[in-house]
Design a protein around this motif. Structure first.
Motif, PDB file in Angstrom:
ATOM      1  N   VAL A  87       0.921  -1.221  -0.068  1.00 54.49           N
ATOM      2  CA  VAL A  87       0.066  -0.150   0.123  1.00 54.49           C
ATOM      3  C   VAL A  87       0.880   1.436   0.003  1.00 54.49           C
ATOM      4  CG1 VAL A  87      -1.715   1.069   1.163  1.00 54.49           C
ATOM      5  CG2 VAL A  87      -1.733  -1.255   1.194  1.00 54.49           C
ATOM      6  N   THR A  88       0.651   2.011  -0.952  1.00 54.46           N
ATOM      7  CA  THR A  88       1.499   3.424  -1.048  1.00 54.46           C
ATOM      8  C   THR A  88       1.045   4.460  -0.075  1.00 54.46           C
ATOM      9  OG1 THR A  88       2.046   2.576  -3.346  1.00 54.46           O
ATOM     10  CG2 THR A  88       2.393   5.086  -2.661  1.00 54.46           C
ATOM     11  N   VAL A  89       1.939   5.023   0.732  1.00 55.59           N
ATOM     12  CA  VAL A  89       1.521   6.003   1.559  1.00 55.59           C
ATOM     13  C   VAL A  89       2.601   7.207   1.516  1.00 55.59           C
ATOM     14  CG1 VAL A  89       0.106   4.463   3.349  1.00 55.59           C
ATOM     15  CG2 VAL A  89       2.716   5.088   3.463  1.00 55.59           C
ATOM     16  N   PRO A  90       2.044   8.366   1.726  1.00 56.47           N
ATOM     17  CA  PRO A  90       3.367   9.463   1.805  1.00 56.47           C
ATOM     18  C   PRO A  90       4.121   9.223   3.051  1.00 56.47           C
ATOM     19  CG  PRO A  90       1.061  10.348   2.607  1.00 56.47           C
ATOM     20  CD  PRO A  90       0.771   8.739   2.058  1.00 56.47           C
ATOM     21  N   LEU A  91       5.578   9.335   2.844  1.00 58.85           N
ATOM     22  CA  LEU A  91       6.673   9.371   3.950  1.00 58.85           C
ATOM     23  C   LEU A  91       6.130  10.398   4.991  1.00 58.85           C
ATOM     24  CD1 LEU A  91       9.231   8.448   5.142  1.00 58.85           C
ATOM     25  CD2 LEU A  91      10.155  10.436   3.906  1.00 58.85           C
ATOM     26  N   ASP A  92       5.785  11.729   4.538  1.00 60.48           N
ATOM     27  CA  ASP A  92       5.351  12.769   5.200  1.00 60.48           C
ATOM     28  C   ASP A  92       3.790  13.209   5.106  1.00 60.48           C
ATOM     29  OD1 ASP A  92       4.767  15.221   6.757  1.00 60.48           O
ATOM     30  OD2 ASP A  92       6.510  16.248   5.666  1.00 60.48           O
ATOM     31  N   TYR A  93       3.006  13.287   5.839  1.00 57.98           N
ATOM     32  CA  TYR A  93       1.531  13.211   5.587  1.00 57.98           C
ATOM     33  C   TYR A  93       1.249  14.538   5.489  1.00 57.98           C
ATOM     34  CZ  TYR A  93      -0.245   8.636   5.975  1.00 57.98           C
ATOM     35  OH  TYR A  93      -0.471   7.309   5.726  1.00 57.98           O
ATOM     36  N   ALA A  94       2.102  15.487   5.864  1.00 56.12           N
ATOM     37  CA  ALA A  94       1.972  16.966   5.683  1.00 56.12           C
ATOM     38  C   ALA A  94       2.336  17.489   4.149  1.00 56.12           C
ATOM     39  CB  ALA A  94       2.838  17.906   6.384  1.00 56.12           C
ATOM     40  N   ARG A  95       3.117  16.513   3.402  1.00 58.03           N
ATOM     41  CA  ARG A  95       3.530  16.855   2.136  1.00 58.03           C
ATOM     42  C   ARG A  95       3.054  15.597   1.270  1.00 58.03           C
ATOM     43  NH1 ARG A  95       8.509  16.537   1.203  1.00 58.03           N
ATOM     44  NH2 ARG A  95       8.476  17.783  -0.499  1.00 58.03           N
ATOM     45  N   PRO A  96       1.720  15.317   0.998  1.00 53.66           N
ATOM     46  CA  PRO A  96       1.217  14.218   0.376  1.00 53.66           C
ATOM     47  C   PRO A  96       1.799  14.079  -1.206  1.00 53.66           C
ATOM     48  CG  PRO A  96      -0.535  15.666   0.692  1.00 53.66           C
ATOM     49  CD  PRO A  96       0.770  16.100   1.395  1.00 53.66           C
ATOM     50  N   GLY A  97       2.130  15.071  -1.677  1.00 45.42           N
ATOM     51  CA  GLY A  97       2.839  15.155  -3.039  1.00 45.42           C
ATOM     52  C   GLY A  97       4.155  14.785  -3.020  1.00 45.42           C
ATOM     53  N   GLY A  98       5.003  14.503  -1.746  1.00 45.10           N
ATOM     54  CA  GLY A  98       6.240  14.119  -1.972  1.00 45.10           C
ATOM     55  C   GLY A  98       6.552  12.678  -1.799  1.00 45.10           C
ATOM     56  N   ARG A  99       7.580  12.603  -1.415  1.00 44.71           N
ATOM     57  CA  ARG A  99       8.207  11.151  -1.204  1.00 44.71           C
ATOM     58  C   ARG A  99       7.155  10.087  -0.680  1.00 44.71           C
ATOM     59  NH1 ARG A  99      13.424   8.797   2.381  1.00 44.71           N
ATOM     60  NH2 ARG A  99      13.215   6.601   1.950  1.00 44.71           N
ATOM     61  N   THR A 100       7.194   9.001  -1.256  1.00 40.10           N
ATOM     62  CA  THR A 100       6.083   7.772  -0.832  1.00 40.10           C
ATOM     63  C   THR A 100       6.910   6.593  -0.347  1.00 40.10           C
ATOM     64  OG1 THR A 100       5.621   6.852  -2.944  1.00 40.10           O
ATOM     65  CG2 THR A 100       4.374   8.511  -2.367  1.00 40.10           C
ATOM     66  N   ILE A 101       6.214   5.884   0.424  1.00 38.87           N
ATOM     67  CA  ILE A 101       6.788   4.327   1.019  1.00 38.87           C
ATOM     68  C   ILE A 101       5.774   3.436   0.814  1.00 38.87           C
ATOM     69  CG2 ILE A 101       8.436   5.494   2.685  1.00 38.87           C
ATOM     70  CD1 ILE A 101       6.516   4.798   4.774  1.00 38.87           C
TER      71      ILE A 101
END
Length: 515
Positions: free
Chosen positions: A74-88
């Motif tokens: 399941v793809t999620v944001p590394l930083d939920y404050a920046r959902p358009g940034g890096r994912t994990i």
């Protein structure tokens, strides 16, 4: 809270063909998911289910496949404050309900630690009796652990837990050890550490819920899993259905000093074990009375402080002997007590400078504590704990705390109140701890002699969750009795009846020990 990698579970032997056909290739998005904050694409993602085995040595994956489970990322944001940034990627497993005609829903599982949980569905289905086949069971590795954006700091041990030992010199050694562990994590994973926390794991869990197409999920959490469940319920009210919390963390004391205050429970459990061992003096040779067995334990700790004990290929000093005792006091059934008695017998041989060869259980335990092969376990665990709450930074404050409690608990206070890597962790938590509260009709389980999350901790969470009911298992020195599969038909029957019907007991209940 566990220090050992070994879960008290075993993969059930269900066949793959029995369940594989019932798992769809994709899951639809949860209806009505808001796209506010740019998170909509995560909630609406389609999951591709695949076999769980990652390679020829992957026993966890093979067991899941044999049970009929399937795995997905399941793809999620590394930083939920920046959902358009890096994912994990968050790794999950699903064991689909085999009784599709009477399916109740989806249940997310967490077995504590913090540690991986992807392996849990087959074992939990077996524990859940008639309710098991009626749930889709989801094992989710929390971020930083297992298969989910793993943190591996290259530690020389698989755990951060050490005793401060018997002397000032051993305390200073524990400080150097903790400082080194933190420095390794800062060097190797500094960019990820700020985003590892229970609050973000709860956010990941809600994305998993949405990606599975569920408005609500049920939840079964033990130990740390109770804290995760309580945080999730507070952050995402109304999204939990049937909820079991087994041996609960007091959320107001969660953090780097979470073991402080467990000394009395461990001392009592050690004394109860000593009485058990004294009745078996002919087998273990540890003494014919409780006092004699406890004196033998004390002598072993003293000997390990003078020089490390030679136990097969291992060298065991006063920073490690108490950890082994602590690890083995989480269960008071005969089989578990026998493992501890054998370990103490071997330590006694080593303390007397006679050849001492560990059995399989003790050898694996010591390897876990002293080898770096599984450093990712402790690395990820510490990242979550240190990322949740700040620790005291002054090493001398730990020394003073130990000295205040050493007389009352000479074996365990140097362990439970010692310094740990959080005292040297880079940066601080990005968010405050969640103020857990709100109505949650959960069923809680607690043992009066729990050595990890002591009984008072479960009572504290119970008070914070109006609508919850608690089953008290009296007179048992056991942690997470339901998830452990502890032999008590009263506890197991009450929990499984709730999971089957959704009806909580009308009042709190007490279960007596079962002979």
């Amino acid at each position: 809270m566990t220090t050992s990698r070994t879960r008290a579970t075993a993969v059930a032997g269900l066949t793959a063909t029995a369940l594989a056909a019932s798992v769809p290739a994709v899951a639809s998005a949860a209806p009505g998911v808001s796209t506010e904050g740019g998170l909509g694409r995560y909630y609406s993602q389609h999951l591709t289910w695949k076999t769980c085995t990652l390679g020829p040595d992957d026993e966890v994956g093979r067991g899941l496949d044999e049970a009929g489970a399937r795995c997905a990322d399941v793809t999620v944001p590394l930083d939920y404050a920046r959902p358009g940034g890096r994912t994990i990627k968050i790794a999950i497993s699903r064991l689909a309900a085999s009784d599709r005609a009477h399916r109740i829903g989806t249940m997310v599982l967490n077995g504590g630690g913090p540690g991986p949980a992807i392996d849990m569905p087959p074992y939990m289905r077996d524990l859940m009796g008639a309710a098991g086949p009626r749930y889709d069971l989801i094992g989710m590795d929390p971020r930083s652990l297992g298969r989910s954006a793993t943190i591996d700091c290259g530690w020389p041990s698989a755990t951060w837990i050490r005793s401060a030992g018997e002397t000032r010199r051993s305390f200073q050694r524990s400080v150097r050890f903790a400082r080194d562990l933190a420095a390794r994590c800062a060097r190797t994973n500094g960019a990820e550490l700020p985003y590892i926390s229970t609050r973000n794991i709860a956010r990941d869990m809600d994305v998993v819920r949405g990606a599975l197409g569920e408005r609500k999920v049920s939840y079964n959490g033990g130990s740390y899993g109770t804290y995760l469940g309580a945080v999730y319920a507070t952050m995402f009210p109304g999204r939990l259905d049937r909820t079991v919390l087994d041996s609960s963390v007091d959320p107001r004391s969660w953090g780097p000093s979470l073991l402080a205050g467990t000394e009395d429970a461990n001392d009592h459990a050690l004394a109860d074990w000593a009485a058990w061992a004294a009745k078996r003096d002919a087998e273990y040779g540890l003494g014919g009375t409780r006092a004699e067995v406890l004196a033998e334990v004390r002598a072993i700790v003293d000997a390990s402080a003078r020089r490390p004990l030679k136990v097969g290929r291992h060298r065991v000093d006063d920073s490690l002997v108490p950890v082994v005792l602590f690890d083995y006091l989480g269960d008071d059934e005969d089989a578990a007590r026998a493992v501890l008695a054998e370990a103490v017998r071997v330590f006694g041989e080593a303390a007397a400078e006679r050849p001492a060869q560990p059995g399989k259980d003790l050898d694996e335990e010591l390897a876990f504590l002293t080898d770096g092969d599984e450093s990712l376990y402790g690395s990820g665990q510490s990242a979550i704990i240190c990322g949740d709450a700040a620790a005291r930074r002054d090493p001398e404050s730990y020394w003073r705390d130990i000295q205040r409690h050493r007389a009352a608990s000479p074996v365990f206070a140097p362990l439970t109140r010692g310094v740990n890597p959080c005292a040297f962790w880079p940066g601080g938590p990005r968010e405050p701890l969640t103020e857990v509260g709100g109505r949650l009709p959960a069923l809680m389980v607690a043992a009066t002699g729990d050595t990890r999350t002591i009984y008072a901790s479960s009572r504290a969470l119970h008070g914070l969750l109006p609508g919850s009911r608690m089953i008290t298992l009296e007179g048992a020195n056991v942690h997470a009795p339901y998830q452990r599969g502890y032999k008590n038909d009263c506890v197991t029957g009450q929990v499984n009846a709730y999971l089957l019907t959704g009806r909580l007991p009308a009042r709190d209940l007490t279960c007596a020990p079962q002979g």
